[in-house]
Design a protein around this motif. Structure first.
Motif, PDB file in Angstrom:
ATOM      1  N   ASP A   1       0.813  -1.148  -0.061  1.00  0.00           N
ATOM      2  CA  ASP A   1      -0.048  -0.037  -0.161  1.00  0.00           C
ATOM      3  C   ASP A   1       0.847   1.282   0.046  1.00  0.00           C
ATOM      4  O   ASP A   1       0.368   2.221  -0.324  1.00  0.00           O
ATOM      5  CB  ASP A   1      -0.842   0.176   1.264  1.00  0.00           C
ATOM      6  CG  ASP A   1      -2.038  -0.937   1.162  1.00  0.00           C
ATOM      7  OD1 ASP A   1      -2.193  -1.746   0.226  1.00  0.00           O
ATOM      8  OD2 ASP A   1      -2.994  -0.982   1.895  1.00  0.00           O
ATOM      9  N   SER A   2       2.149   1.246   0.542  1.00  0.00           N
ATOM     10  CA  SER A   2       2.861   2.329   0.555  1.00  0.00           C
ATOM     11  C   SER A   2       3.450   2.806  -0.866  1.00  0.00           C
ATOM     12  O   SER A   2       3.981   3.789  -1.067  1.00  0.00           O
ATOM     13  CB  SER A   2       4.123   2.189   1.545  1.00  0.00           C
ATOM     14  OG  SER A   2       4.884   0.954   1.051  1.00  0.00           O
TER      15      SER A   2
ATOM     16  N   PRO B   1       0.976   7.939  -2.502  1.00  0.00           N
ATOM     17  CA  PRO B   1       0.893   6.331  -2.387  1.00  0.00           C
ATOM     18  C   PRO B   1      -0.658   5.884  -2.516  1.00  0.00           C
ATOM     19  O   PRO B   1      -1.594   6.559  -2.052  1.00  0.00           O
ATOM     20  CB  PRO B   1       1.411   6.484  -0.717  1.00  0.00           C
ATOM     21  CG  PRO B   1       1.969   7.787  -0.791  1.00  0.00           C
ATOM     22  CD  PRO B   1       1.368   8.445  -1.658  1.00  0.00           C
TER      23      PRO B   1
ATOM     24  N   SER C   1      -2.186   3.959  -0.249  1.00  0.00           N
ATOM     25  CA  SER C   1      -2.794   3.987   0.993  1.00  0.00           C
ATOM     26  C   SER C   1      -3.229   5.434   1.280  1.00  0.00           C
ATOM     27  O   SER C   1      -4.184   5.656   1.952  1.00  0.00           O
ATOM     28  CB  SER C   1      -1.715   3.889   2.366  1.00  0.00           C
ATOM     29  OG  SER C   1      -0.598   4.699   2.100  1.00  0.00           O
TER      30      SER C   1
END
Length: 805
Positions: A163-164, A206, A208
């Motif tokens: 997710d990063s 990102p 996220s």
């Protein structure tokens, strides 16, 4: 006629056999592997019985053997139940459909089912049809899972970046999957630009940090077909990957599948309407999940608890009769939803035996191929009783078998030999059991009198210092939260009744846990195990903990199953010798002059006969029957004429395929890569099989020994665990002794061996035994005995102890 008379049977290695076989008796045919039993019983007697039956029906029969014998008289119609390696079995075929029990139960639900909440069986139920209660029918299958009971999904989340990572990285990943090659096409960049401008994002954002709406679009959006202004032209990451997955072989992408119970039918396979109809508060899906013993108890109670119409009474009695036959053949632990591809060869054969037991016909010649395979010693008496029952109905029962308890019960014995291949093919004894033991020529008789234990090439002592694999709190399938310690660098036997939990412990628990442990130890590396699994078989979730996996460097599972294989898959290919053999032919002068490559010496490629496409035969179909006749162009040799003109040591490539392993081993003595692999097969007692033999013609035991020999022919393995599932299927005591000698060499080389086994002779040779039970299904799943064979023999709770040598 009271006898079957055979004159000059000469198929394969049979040496002009002329004999009389009594009818309406229990006849056991025995002999070591490759001695000619199957050639005589299945390929000669059964094929001729089939031909006569088809001829009587007015069906053309000119495609069957004419040259395998001179004359056979006195044959009745034959039914053969063979134990072959079967591929492409339909996973929608279950025990309930194979036995027709599901059909009978559906009729009862139509007639007497009670709608939940109504307490009524009248009116509304009369509009229902049997198909409504059957998962294979469009009227009855659950619409969510199409009657499978499970949903298989691609777990895309497993392969996506963290997710990063930036959304640009995620987008690139989707279009580069699965080859991981950079996608340069302009429309890919344009689509991504459309997305980031729509949501006012930067490429380096990102994943996220995406909002809920942006995340949903980024993953799942698919533009509408109309290209009107204002539409976002962008394809979600998951959508792109799913489209790519449709075009690739998913078997090349391990660990992508998630199989879970269907949430709509809760694994019962049937639709909402059928789930609402019950008998004694059970819908048909619940009955199909009961084992045979539980289902028997249910219908016995249901028959007694209320009045029924004569038709329903007949249905219930027919169901109870079929269930009793399943118990007789040692299948009381199965349930009706058990998928046929998950059954062993022995289990499938016993299912066929059960159907014949319940058919009650006479004047048939029944031929069974090792029907006791996979049965515990205490279960064999019921199978023998079933043969006597078939015989008493006026049938002839011929059993091809190695098991001592079956041989002892035979009214008539035919023993082939004396050895395998060209050294076999004759009848060395015919007559009763008492005189059989006095036969000087019979290898089988010698082993029945005395079964020598081969010496061990290692200490064979299990003590406190022996390294172990420890399974803790095992609850897979019927296992009752058990703890099991498995000694390494020794031979360990896993025994117990059929359905007691042996496979649950080894195949469904130990193997998945070992796979996970070895994968975690070497992430990103090639898988450390070398198993072959059927793609349609759902692997149980292993409920246990494993300790001690660090004590081994890898493992090999050797089962009787073959992964899906074409009938053109042959022994030479499976062993890995076909490619070097083709290379040898491609380097010959004649091949170079014709500019032939290795591909020209393949019957699946450029060298194949154009008429039969390399099969060597032409197939004809008659309804569900398939007949083969030799290709008139290549005379069964599979190759083009110009390819066959290339010779190595005066032999053509077709001549090589016609060689037995023993012949080929001597022929290629100066090619170590080929001869070493073939030597391993010969040491296994399988020098009689041919290099060009189709893998689909091999028995389960032959497949297993072939796999083991292939592994032993490889070099470089150290400290491996070998797990063998019933390795003595198809083995005489003579052959079993050879197998034990090879396993002894493995352990002497610091490897470890686990055998899932029933044979007391083999179990007595083990260094340590783990016995599960005490019964089958829900009555099993516990450790009833563990220790050396001597210790288990003294254990009063052991079922196998009294039979150990």
């Amino acid at each position: 006629m009271k006898h079957i008379e055979v004159y000059n049977a000469k198929l394969h290695n049979l040496k002009n056999i002329t004999t009389k076989i009594p009818k309406q008796q229990l006849i056991v045919v025995t002999g070591i592997s490759g001695s000619g039993k199957s050639s005589f019983i299945f390929d000669t007697l059964h094929h001729e019985g089939q031909r006569l039956y088809l001829e009587a029906l007015g069906i053309s029969h000119d495609v069957l053997h004419y040259d395998s014998f001179d004359m056979i008289q006195g044959l009745s119609p034959t039914i053969a139940v063979q134990q072959r390696t079967v591929s492409n079995l339909n996973p929608r075929s279950v025990v309930g459909t194979a036995t027709r029990l599901l059909n009978l139960m559906a009729l009862i639900y139509v007639n007497e089912g009670v709608e939940k909440g109504s307490g009524q069986t009248e009116t509304s139920l009369r509009e229902y049809v049997p198909g409504m209660f059957m998962f294979n029918s469009p009227h009855g299958s659950c619409p969510a899972c199409s009657g499978r009971g499970t949903i298989t999904e691609v777990n895309i989340a497993k392969i996506l970046p963290p997710d990063s990572e930036s959304i640009e990285t995620w987008h690139q990943f989707a279009y580069e999957f699965p080859q991981h090659k950079k996608e340069e096409k302009e429309y890919v960049t344009k689509r991504f630009d459309n997305f980031i401008s729509c949501y006012n994002l930067a490429p380096e954002t990102p994943f996220s940090q995406l909002s809920g709406e942006a995340r949903d679009v980024f993953l799942h959006y698919r533009p509408k077909r109309t290209q009107s202004k204002g539409n976002l032209i962008f394809y979600g990451v998951n959508v792109v990957i799913e489209e790519k997955l449709k075009k690739v072989n998913l078997q090349q992408l391990p660990d992508l599948h998630i199989t879970r119970p269907c949430t709509r039918c809760h694994g019962y396979r049937i639709g909402d309407r059928a789930l609402a109809i019950t008998l004694e508060n059970n819908h048909i899906g619940q009955l199909c999940r009961m084992d045979v013993l539980g289902l028997t108890a249910f219908f016995q109670h249901y028959l007694a608890v209320r009045p029924h119409t004569a038709f329903v009474v007949h249905l219930i009695k027919e169901i109870l009769s079929k269930l009793a036959c399943m118990e007789t053949v040692g299948l009381s632990y199965l349930n009706l939803y058990r998928e046929i591809p998950s059954l062993s060869g022995g289990e499938i054969q016993r299912l066929h035996i059960m159907s014949h037991l319940s058919a009650k016909v006479d004047s048939i010649i029944y031929i069974f191929d090792e029907p006791t395979a996979g049965l515990h010693e205490v279960e064999k008496a019921k199978i023998i009783e079933s043969f006597q029952s078939l015989k008493q109905q006026g049938n002839t029962v011929i059993v091809v078998e190695h098991d001592e308890s079956v041989i002892r019960q035979a009214e008539y014995i035919i023993d082939f030999g004396p050895k395998a291949g060209q050294e076999g093919g004759t009848i060395v004894y015919q007559g009763d059991y008492a005189n059989f033991l006095d036969s000087a020529e019979s290898i089988t008789a010698k082993y029945l009198l005395h079964k020598p234990m081969p010496p061990k090439e290692y200490a064979g002592i299990v003590d406190a210092s022996t390294p172990r694999l420890s399974i803790r709190n095992a609850q897979t399938n019927n296992l009752k939260n058990i703890n099991v310690d498995i000694p390494l660098q020794s031979i360990v036997g896993i025994c117990g009744l059929s359905g007691s939990g042996k496979s649950s412990l080894m195949i469904d628990t130990l193997i998945p846990k070992l796979q996970a442990a070895l994968k975690a130890r070497a992430p990103g590396n090639k898988r450390s195990d070398e198993t072959e699994t059927e793609a349609d078989t759902v692997t149980a979730r292993a409920e246990a903990e494993l300790e001690g996996a660090g004590n081994i460097d890898g493992f090999v599972v050797v089962t009787q199953q073959l992964a899906r294989r074409h009938e053109n898959s042959i022994v030479a290919t499976f062993l890995g010798v076909w490619e070097p053999i083709r290379h040898i032919f491609s380097t010959q002068e004649e091949a170079a002059a014709q500019q032939f490559t290795k591909g020209h010496f393949s019957f699946n490629s450029m060298g194949s006969c154009p008429m039969c496409n390399g099969y060597g035969h032409i197939k004809r179909w008659l309804s569900q029957l398939v007949f083969s006749e030799e290709c008139p162009s290549c005379q069964g040799k599979r190759f083009k004429d110009e390819v066959l003109r290339v010779k190595y040591k005066q032999r053509s490539i077709a001549d090589i395929l016609g060689m037995s392993v023993a012949e080929a081993q001597a022929f290629f003595q100066d090619h170590p890569k080929i001869s070493n692999l073939l030597t391993a097969i010969e040491e296994m007692g399988m020098g009689y099989i041919h290099l060009g033999q189709s893998l689909t013609t091999l028995s389960g035991g032959e497949v297993q020994r072939l796999k083991l020999a292939r592994e032993l022919g490889k070099s470089g393995k150290v400290n491996y665990l070998y797990i063998l599932d019933e390795p003595t299927v198809g083995l005489s005591y003579y052959d079993a002794e050879k197998l034990l000698m090879i396993l002894s060499k493995l352990v002497a080389g610091k490897h470890s061996v686990i055998l899932i086994e029933h044979d007391p002779y083999v179990l007595s040779y083990c260094d340590y035994l783990i016995e599960l039970g005490p019964g089958a299904g829900h009555k099993g799943g516990e450790v009833v005995a563990a220790g050396t064979p001597e210790e288990v023999k003294k254990n009063a709770g052991s079922m196998i102890g009294p039979f150990l040598e």
